[in-house]
Motif scaffolding. Structure first.
Motif, mmCIF file in Angstrom:
data_model
loop_
_atom_site.group_PDB
_atom_site.id
_atom_site.type_symbol
_atom_site.label_atom_id
_atom_site.label_comp_id
_atom_site.label_asym_id
_atom_site.label_seq_id
_atom_site.Cartn_x
_atom_site.Cartn_y
_atom_site.Cartn_z
ATOM 1 N N SER A 1 0.844 -1.193 0.000
ATOM 2 C CA SER A 1 0.000 0.000 0.000
ATOM 3 C C SER A 1 0.883 1.247 0.000
ATOM 4 O O SER A 1 2.075 1.186 0.304
ATOM 5 C CB SER A 1 -0.919 -0.009 1.219
ATOM 6 N N THR A 2 0.298 2.375 -0.335
ATOM 7 C CA THR A 2 1.038 3.636 -0.340
ATOM 8 C C THR A 2 1.370 4.022 1.096
ATOM 9 O O THR A 2 0.516 3.976 1.977
ATOM 10 C CB THR A 2 0.202 4.741 -1.015
ATOM 11 N N VAL A 3 2.644 4.353 1.330
ATOM 12 C CA VAL A 3 3.106 4.717 2.668
ATOM 13 C C VAL A 3 3.935 5.998 2.602
ATOM 14 O O VAL A 3 4.368 6.418 1.533
ATOM 15 C CB VAL A 3 3.967 3.593 3.308
ATOM 16 N N THR A 4 4.157 6.594 3.775
ATOM 17 C CA THR A 4 5.046 7.750 3.873
ATOM 18 C C THR A 4 6.405 7.234 4.327
ATOM 19 O O THR A 4 6.506 6.529 5.335
ATOM 20 C CB THR A 4 4.503 8.775 4.882
ATOM 21 N N ILE B 1 10.558 7.400 5.460
ATOM 22 C CA ILE B 1 11.259 7.985 6.609
ATOM 23 C C ILE B 1 11.539 9.472 6.406
ATOM 24 O O ILE B 1 11.477 10.262 7.343
ATOM 25 C CB ILE B 1 12.565 7.204 6.877
ATOM 26 N N TYR B 2 11.806 9.871 5.162
ATOM 27 C CA TYR B 2 12.121 11.277 4.872
ATOM 28 C C TYR B 2 10.891 12.059 4.417
ATOM 29 O O TYR B 2 11.012 13.168 3.894
ATOM 30 C CB TYR B 2 13.231 11.374 3.831
ATOM 31 N N GLY B 3 9.681 11.458 4.582
ATOM 32 C CA GLY B 3 8.443 12.177 4.279
ATOM 33 C C GLY B 3 7.907 12.013 2.867
ATOM 34 O O GLY B 3 6.875 12.601 2.538
ATOM 35 N N THR B 4 8.580 11.267 2.028
ATOM 36 C CA THR B 4 8.121 11.067 0.656
ATOM 37 C C THR B 4 6.950 10.082 0.635
ATOM 38 O O THR B 4 6.942 9.111 1.381
ATOM 39 C CB THR B 4 9.265 10.489 -0.218
ATOM 40 N N THR B 5 5.980 10.319 -0.246
ATOM 41 C CA THR B 5 4.895 9.362 -0.440
ATOM 42 C C THR B 5 5.420 8.272 -1.363
ATOM 43 O O THR B 5 5.863 8.552 -2.485
ATOM 44 C CB THR B 5 3.656 10.041 -1.060
ATOM 45 N N ILE B 6 5.373 7.034 -0.883
ATOM 46 C CA ILE B 6 5.903 5.903 -1.647
ATOM 47 C C ILE B 6 4.727 5.032 -2.107
ATOM 48 O O ILE B 6 3.984 4.502 -1.283
ATOM 49 C CB ILE B 6 6.886 5.076 -0.802
ATOM 50 N N THR B 7 4.584 4.944 -3.418
ATOM 51 C CA THR B 7 3.489 4.167 -4.002
ATOM 52 C C THR B 7 3.722 2.679 -3.769
ATOM 53 O O THR B 7 4.841 2.192 -3.893
ATOM 54 C CB THR B 7 3.397 4.437 -5.521
ATOM 55 N N GLY B 8 2.658 1.973 -3.464
ATOM 56 C CA GLY B 8 2.753 0.544 -3.206
ATOM 57 C C GLY B 8 2.667 -0.294 -4.467
ATOM 58 O O GLY B 8 2.293 0.176 -5.538
ATOM 59 N N SER B 9 3.026 -1.552 -4.313
ATOM 60 C CA SER B 9 2.970 -2.527 -5.402
ATOM 61 C C SER B 9 2.546 -3.856 -4.789
ATOM 62 O O SER B 9 3.161 -4.324 -3.816
ATOM 63 C CB SER B 9 4.353 -2.643 -6.051
ATOM 64 N N ALA B 10 1.496 -4.453 -5.338
ATOM 65 C CA ALA B 10 0.910 -5.661 -4.727
ATOM 66 C C ALA B 10 1.755 -6.909 -4.966
ATOM 67 O O ALA B 10 2.225 -7.146 -6.079
ATOM 68 C CB ALA B 10 -0.485 -5.884 -5.276
ATOM 69 N N PRO B 11 1.927 -7.733 -3.937
ATOM 70 C CA PRO B 11 2.606 -9.021 -4.095
ATOM 71 C C PRO B 11 1.707 -9.988 -4.880
ATOM 72 O O PRO B 11 0.510 -9.751 -5.025
ATOM 73 C CB PRO B 11 2.792 -9.528 -2.655
ATOM 74 N N THR B 12 2.284 -11.069 -5.341
ATOM 75 C CA THR B 12 1.491 -12.108 -6.002
ATOM 76 C C THR B 12 1.622 -13.397 -5.203
ATOM 77 O O THR B 12 2.594 -13.605 -4.479
ATOM 78 C CB THR B 12 1.935 -12.341 -7.458
ATOM 79 N N TYR B 13 0.621 -14.262 -5.358
ATOM 80 C CA TYR B 13 0.521 -15.467 -4.540
ATOM 81 C C TYR B 13 0.274 -16.702 -5.405
ATOM 82 O O TYR B 13 -0.187 -16.586 -6.533
ATOM 83 C CB TYR B 13 -0.651 -15.336 -3.553
ATOM 84 N N SER B 14 0.543 -17.856 -4.818
ATOM 85 C CA SER B 14 0.224 -19.136 -5.449
ATOM 86 C C SER B 14 -0.821 -19.837 -4.598
ATOM 87 O O SER B 14 -0.764 -19.787 -3.367
ATOM 88 C CB SER B 14 1.465 -20.027 -5.541
ATOM 89 N N ILE B 15 -1.742 -20.502 -5.274
ATOM 90 C CA ILE B 15 -2.789 -21.253 -4.590
ATOM 91 C C ILE B 15 -2.290 -22.676 -4.407
ATOM 92 O O ILE B 15 -1.709 -23.274 -5.314
ATOM 93 C CB ILE B 15 -4.085 -21.248 -5.416
ATOM 94 N N GLY B 16 -2.525 -23.247 -3.222
ATOM 95 C CA GLY B 16 -2.123 -24.621 -2.944
ATOM 96 C C GLY B 16 -2.895 -25.610 -3.804
ATOM 97 O O GLY B 16 -3.989 -25.311 -4.302
ATOM 98 N N SER B 17 -2.328 -26.772 -3.972
ATOM 99 C CA SER B 17 -2.982 -27.783 -4.801
ATOM 100 C C SER B 17 -4.298 -28.221 -4.162
ATOM 101 O O SER B 17 -4.402 -28.335 -2.945
ATOM 102 C CB SER B 17 -2.063 -28.989 -4.992
#
Length: 158
Positions: free
Chosen positions: A125-128, A130-146
């Motif tokens: 998710s988007t976070v602030t 340490i130096y105050g910059t807005t950092i855009t998030g990037s979603a992880p990807t997942y694998s479904i179990g068998s």
């Protein structure tokens, strides 16, 4: 009859703040957070039997929640897997040595869980930073179990 029990406790913590994966010169607050793909608990139980002809096994494994980000703001929940195997070893017959018939049942509860984090991210998710910059998030990807599966095999030595 052979029982088996195992337990693992893991306390894996990130020692520093990490650079933002978005290319920002800022750092994400990750120091002191639990490392991704590091379940705190894993517990296993197994039971098997073998009398030379008849054999079988049952195993159950619990894997606790795993974070998918260094920021600990996304995770997959804990899950349980159960498997059973049964079989019979016949006496030698002609050129076949120890012919064996086996049935394996995997994920007998049929649970549909996320079981692996394919790509770990610094911050989903988007976070602030340490130096105050807005950092855009990037979603992880997942694998479904068998899913539930069954497999019957016949094997023999020659």
């Amino acid at each position: 009859l052979r029982p088996y029990v195992s337990a693992e406790y893991l306390h894996a913590v990130t020692d520093s703040n990490l650079a933002a994966s978005s290319g920002s010169p800022d750092l994400v607050h990750t120091k002191g957070k639990i490392a991704p793909q590091a379940p705190e608990w894993q517990v296993g139980f197994g039971l098997d039997y073998d009398d030379g002809h008849r054999f079988g096994s049952f195993n159950l494994k619990y894997i606790a929640r795993q974070y998918s980000s260094f920021n600990n703001d996304e995770s997959i929940p804990g899950y349980v897997r159960m498997n059973i195997a049964v079989g019979y070893r016949f006496n030698n017959f002609g050129i076949m040595h120890n012919p064996t018939l086996r049935l394996n049942l995997q994920n007998i509860s049929g649970s549909k869980d996320l079981t692996w984090i394919s790509s770990v991210k610094t911050n989903p998710s988007t976070v602030t930073g340490i130096y105050g910059t807005t950092i855009t998030g990037s979603a992880p990807t997942y694998s479904i179990g068998s899913p539930f599966s069954h497999l019957a095999t016949f094997s023999s030595g020659f």
